[in-house]
Design an enzyme around this catalytic site. Structure first.
Site, PDB file in Angstrom:
ATOM      1  N   LYS A  18      25.567  47.673  30.325  1.00 32.94           N
ATOM      2  CA  LYS A  18      25.994  46.237  29.582  1.00 32.94           C
ATOM      3  C   LYS A  18      24.905  45.322  30.384  1.00 32.94           C
ATOM      4  O   LYS A  18      24.314  44.342  29.510  1.00 32.94           O
ATOM      5  CB  LYS A  18      27.252  45.881  29.815  1.00 32.94           C
ATOM      6  CG  LYS A  18      28.537  46.627  29.189  1.00 32.94           C
ATOM      7  CD  LYS A  18      29.746  45.796  29.133  1.00 32.94           C
ATOM      8  CE  LYS A  18      30.310  45.945  30.642  1.00 32.94           C
ATOM      9  NZ  LYS A  18      30.464  46.993  31.317  1.00 32.94           N
ATOM     10  N   ARG A  94      38.154  41.649  29.752  1.00 30.28           N
ATOM     11  CA  ARG A  94      38.551  42.769  30.184  1.00 30.28           C
ATOM     12  C   ARG A  94      40.012  43.243  29.938  1.00 30.28           C
ATOM     13  O   ARG A  94      40.408  44.520  30.372  1.00 30.28           O
ATOM     14  CB  ARG A  94      38.338  43.001  31.568  1.00 30.28           C
ATOM     15  CG  ARG A  94      36.924  43.864  31.966  1.00 30.28           C
ATOM     16  CD  ARG A  94      36.574  43.648  33.598  1.00 30.28           C
ATOM     17  NE  ARG A  94      35.992  44.472  34.175  1.00 30.28           N
ATOM     18  CZ  ARG A  94      34.485  44.355  34.635  1.00 30.28           C
ATOM     19  NH1 ARG A  94      33.778  43.290  33.980  1.00 30.28           N
ATOM     20  NH2 ARG A  94      33.951  45.214  35.087  1.00 30.28           N
ATOM     21  N   ARG A 133      23.095  54.511  40.878  1.00 26.67           N
ATOM     22  CA  ARG A 133      22.683  52.996  40.502  1.00 26.67           C
ATOM     23  C   ARG A 133      22.221  52.228  41.681  1.00 26.67           C
ATOM     24  O   ARG A 133      22.911  52.089  42.780  1.00 26.67           O
ATOM     25  CB  ARG A 133      23.845  52.313  39.765  1.00 26.67           C
ATOM     26  CG  ARG A 133      23.310  51.007  39.349  1.00 26.67           C
ATOM     27  CD  ARG A 133      24.249  50.445  38.309  1.00 26.67           C
ATOM     28  NE  ARG A 133      25.562  49.958  38.673  1.00 26.67           N
ATOM     29  CZ  ARG A 133      26.311  49.063  37.942  1.00 26.67           C
ATOM     30  NH1 ARG A 133      26.297  48.926  36.732  1.00 26.67           N
ATOM     31  NH2 ARG A 133      27.423  48.739  38.672  1.00 26.67           N
ATOM     32  N   ARG A 166      25.250  48.591  45.356  1.00 23.59           N
ATOM     33  CA  ARG A 166      26.287  47.915  45.366  1.00 23.59           C
ATOM     34  C   ARG A 166      27.663  48.246  46.117  1.00 23.59           C
ATOM     35  O   ARG A 166      27.880  49.541  45.855  1.00 23.59           O
ATOM     36  CB  ARG A 166      26.817  47.441  43.967  1.00 23.59           C
ATOM     37  CG  ARG A 166      26.535  45.985  43.686  1.00 23.59           C
ATOM     38  CD  ARG A 166      26.791  45.741  42.273  1.00 23.59           C
ATOM     39  NE  ARG A 166      28.109  46.051  41.657  1.00 23.59           N
ATOM     40  CZ  ARG A 166      28.365  45.932  40.190  1.00 23.59           C
ATOM     41  NH1 ARG A 166      27.500  45.473  39.378  1.00 23.59           N
ATOM     42  NH2 ARG A 166      29.677  46.185  40.050  1.00 23.59           N
ATOM     43  N   ARG A 177      37.404  51.840  39.065  1.00 18.90           N
ATOM     44  CA  ARG A 177      36.800  51.097  37.998  1.00 18.90           C
ATOM     45  C   ARG A 177      36.977  51.477  36.774  1.00 18.90           C
ATOM     46  O   ARG A 177      37.217  50.946  35.649  1.00 18.90           O
ATOM     47  CB  ARG A 177      35.258  50.558  38.416  1.00 18.90           C
ATOM     48  CG  ARG A 177      35.261  49.707  39.476  1.00 18.90           C
ATOM     49  CD  ARG A 177      33.926  49.583  40.253  1.00 18.90           C
ATOM     50  NE  ARG A 177      32.843  49.163  39.314  1.00 18.90           N
ATOM     51  CZ  ARG A 177      31.570  49.233  39.326  1.00 18.90           C
ATOM     52  NH1 ARG A 177      31.239  50.017  40.302  1.00 18.90           N
ATOM     53  NH2 ARG A 177      30.825  48.594  38.262  1.00 18.90           N
TER      54      ARG A 177
HETATM   55  P1  AMP Z   1      31.029  44.217  37.073  1.00 22.04           P
HETATM   56  O1  AMP Z   1      30.011  43.761  37.883  1.00 22.04           O
HETATM   57  O2  AMP Z   1      31.211  43.987  35.642  1.00 22.04           O
HETATM   58  O3  AMP Z   1      31.067  46.040  37.160  1.00 22.04           O
HETATM   59  O4  AMP Z   1      32.266  43.974  37.815  1.00 22.04           O
HETATM   60  C1  AMP Z   1      32.591  44.028  39.184  1.00 22.04           C
HETATM   61  C2  AMP Z   1      34.017  43.844  39.526  1.00 22.04           C
HETATM   62  O5  AMP Z   1      34.480  42.721  39.504  1.00 22.04           O
HETATM   63  C3  AMP Z   1      35.165  44.564  38.683  1.00 22.04           C
HETATM   64  O6  AMP Z   1      35.436  46.003  39.141  1.00 22.04           O
HETATM   65  C4  AMP Z   1      36.289  43.727  39.093  1.00 22.04           C
HETATM   66  O7  AMP Z   1      36.784  43.819  40.457  1.00 22.04           O
HETATM   67  C5  AMP Z   1      35.628  42.362  38.890  1.00 22.04           C
HETATM   68  N1  AMP Z   1      35.706  41.602  37.396  1.00 22.04           N
HETATM   69  C6  AMP Z   1      34.490  41.558  36.896  1.00 22.04           C
HETATM   70  N2  AMP Z   1      34.792  40.965  35.777  1.00 22.04           N
HETATM   71  C7  AMP Z   1      36.113  40.906  35.663  1.00 22.04           C
HETATM   72  C8  AMP Z   1      37.024  40.522  34.569  1.00 22.04           C
HETATM   73  N3  AMP Z   1      36.565  39.964  33.411  1.00 22.04           N
HETATM   74  N4  AMP Z   1      38.316  40.517  34.885  1.00 22.04           N
HETATM   75  C9  AMP Z   1      38.798  40.810  36.204  1.00 22.04           C
HETATM   76  N5  AMP Z   1      37.912  41.313  36.952  1.00 22.04           N
HETATM   77  C10 AMP Z   1      36.676  41.310  36.823  1.00 22.04           C
END
Ligand code: AMP
Length: 230
Positions: A18, A94, A133, A166, A177
């Site tokens: 994404k 989400r 990654r 990360r 996740r």
């Molecule tokens: P991502 O970079 O999209 O993989 O997000 C990393 C982390 O941020 C996720 O594992 C969640 O802990 C938090 N996070 C990101 N977007 C959301 C969202 N829309 N709602 C809740 N937690 C989020």
């Protein structure tokens, strides 16, 4: 805020690509890219109160509570500049509550979701994509040490920044996740499909091919302008 702005959502599991696609598409179509994961990491890095609360959830790979996420979204949306032709949400919504929250915010500013681009890939490939990654600490571009390696595993090909793993790309957190995606986020596929907004895209293909497929969908809304960044 002009009400002819388009609104797109990139939906898909962690590791599906994404972020990579969002950066390209936002650049091509002059869309304002809102990445909640990155916004939350910025809050955490800044040491803000919101960031401190969010950290415990992000570190464990769990979803951050609704109120905090909506606060981040509202603040981000206010920062959109005049020349942007719309919004591209990446990592948001989400779950169904966030989806309803987004609809409410959009209603208030007389906008609506134009399309939800669902990036589809078999669950089995996601673990590899995430475990290998690395992310540029400067420009946030992602590489995969196995599938899409940078020339030097510590240096970003695009900007020369340092490539890091990360904290939440460790195997035990990745599992959480993916679980959070399966239980909370994947029902949105059905949710948006019912609303007639879902466009499925096979994301188990080369990065450029996936971008082209997304472009085929978005060209129905407007022609690209601007240059691809990556
Ligand atoms: P991502 O970079 O999209 O993989 O997000 C990393 C982390 O941020 C996720 O594992 C969640 O802990 C938090 N996070 C990101 N977007 C959301 C969202 N829309 N709602 C809740 N937690 C989020």
């Amino acid at each position: 805020m002009t009400s002819d702005r388009k609104v797109f959502i990139l939906l898909g599991a962690p590791g599906v690509g994404k972020g990579t696609q969002a950066q390209r598409i936002a650049s091509l179509y002059h869309l304002y890219h809102i990445d909640t994961g990155q916004a939350l990491r910025n809050e955490i890095a800044s040491g803000s109160e919101l960031g401190q609360t969010a950290k415990s959830y992000v570190d464990k790979g769990e979803l951050v509570p609704f109120d905090l996420v909506m606060q981040v979204i509202k603040a981000a949306m206010l920062r959109v500049s005049d020349e942007k032709r719309g919004f591209l949400f990446d990592g948001f919504p989400r779950n169904e509550a966030q989806a309803e929250g987004l609809t409410e915010i959009l209603n208030e500013i007389h906008l609506h979701i134009d399309a939800v681009l669902y990036l589809e890939t078999p669950f089995s490939v996601l673990m590899d994509r995430l475990a290998y990654r690395v992310t540029c600490s400067k420009c946030d571009i992602k590489f995969n040490l196995k599938l899409n390696p940078p020339k030097n595993e510590h240096v970003c090909d695009a900007c020369g920044g340092e490539l890091v793993t990360r904290k939440d790309d460790r195997p035990e957190v990745i599992e959480n996740r993916l679980k959070a995606y399966e239980t909370e986020t994947s029902p949105l596929i059905e949710y948006y499909s019912h609303k007639g907004l879902l466009k499925s895209i096979d994301a188990n293909q080369p990065i450029d091919t996936v971008t082209q497929k997304i472009q085929q969908e978005l060209d129905l809304y407007f022609k690209p302008s601007g240059k691809m960044l990556v």
